[in-house]
Enzyme design. Structure first.
Site, PDB file in Angstrom:
ATOM      1  CB  SER A 101      -0.945  -0.052   1.209  1.00 56.86           C
ATOM      2  OG  SER A 101      -1.898   0.980   1.172  1.00 56.86           O
ATOM      3  CG  HIS A 126      -4.366  -1.787  -1.804  1.00 55.95           C
ATOM      4  ND1 HIS A 126      -4.800  -2.544  -0.734  1.00 55.95           N
ATOM      5  CD2 HIS A 126      -3.822  -0.661  -1.235  1.00 55.95           C
ATOM      6  CE1 HIS A 126      -4.527  -1.920   0.399  1.00 55.95           C
ATOM      7  NE2 HIS A 126      -3.938  -0.774   0.120  1.00 55.95           N
TER       8      HIS A 126
END
EC number: 3.4.21.92
Length: 203
Positions: A101, A126
Site C-alpha cells: 500500500s 492497491h
C-alpha cells in the site's frame, strides 16, 4: 515476551567515552532510517524531521530508507513522499520484508536508479481504502469524492514513478496486487534486486 528496542554502544566524535543509544538513533547517525510499522502521523513526523536534518547536515550524501511496512495513512504517507522529493539528498529506498500500500508507494518514490529490494521481499499495491460511518448523506458524498480524487492522484504519481500507463495502474490497483522483488523490478516499482549493502547506492 515483547522485545524492546535494542541499545548499542556509541562514542560521540571527540569523546573517549561510549554511551548506550537505541539502535535507530545509531543508524540515523549513519543516515539510515527505518520505516518498520504502519504509516501514521507520528512516524511520518519523525521521518520527515530526520530527513530534513540529514539533508541540511550534508546533502551530498544519500539517505537510506529501509521499508518493511503494511502501509497506513495516505496523508501521513504523502508527507513522507513530499519530503523525499523535497530534499536535495538522494533517497535510497530499500524494501526488506513487505512494502504494501503506502509502503510500496514510498518505495517507488526513492531516487530513480536507487530503489531496491532484497530477494525475498514482497510488494503490494492497491487503491486507497476509505469507509464511512453513520453520517449525513452529503458528508458521505464529500468523502467519496475526496477518496476518488486521492485515488487518481496516487495512480498518476505511481504511473510517473513506474513508467506504466495510468490505465494499467488503475486496473492493477483495483484489488490487492502482489509482486515478488523481481516482478516489482520488471513493473518499475524498483530498479534492482540486491543481495549486498554495497549494491544499494549504485545507479
Amino acid at each position: 515476551m515483547p522485545i524492546g528496542t535494542p541499545s548499542v554502544p556509541y562514542r560521540l566524535p571527540g569523546s573517549q567515552y561510549e554511551r548506550w543509544v537505541d539502535i535507530y538513533t545509531r543508524l540515523g547517525v549513519e543516515r539510515i532510517l527505518f520505516l518498520g510499522q504502519e504509516v501514521n502521523d507520528g512516524i511520518a513526523n519523525s521521518l520527515v524531521a530526520q530527513m530534513l536534518y540529514l539533508d541540511s547536515d550534508d546533502n551530498s550524501k544519500p539517505i537510506y530508507l529501509y521499508i518493511n511496512s503494511p502501509g497506513g495513512s495516505v496523508t501521513a504517507g504523502l508527507a513522507i513522499y513530499d519530503t523525499i522529493k523535497y530534499v536535495k539528498s538522494d533517497v535510497v529506498t530499500i524494501c526488506v520484508g513487505l512494502a504494501a500500500s503506502m509502503g510500496a508507494f514510498l518505495l517507488a518514490a526513492g531516487t530513480k536508479g536507487k530503489r531496491v529490494a532484497l530477494p525475498h521481499s514482497r510488494i503490494m499495491i492497491h487503491q486507497p481504502l476509505g469507509g464511512t460511518s453513520q453520517r449525513q448523506a452529503s458528508d458521505i458524498e464529500i468523502e467519496a469524492k475526496e477518496i476518488l480524487r486521492i485515488k487518481d492522484m496516487l495512480n498518476m504519481s505511481m504511473a510517473d514513478m513506474t513508467g506504466q500507463s495510468f490505465e494499467k495502474i488503475e486496473k492493477d490497483t483495483d484489488r490487492d496486487y502482489f509482486l515478488s522483488a523481481e516482478e516489482a523490478k520488471n513493473y518499475g516499482l524498483i530498479d534492482r534486486v540486491i543481495t549486498h549493502p554495497s549494491e544499494a547506492n549504485q545507479s
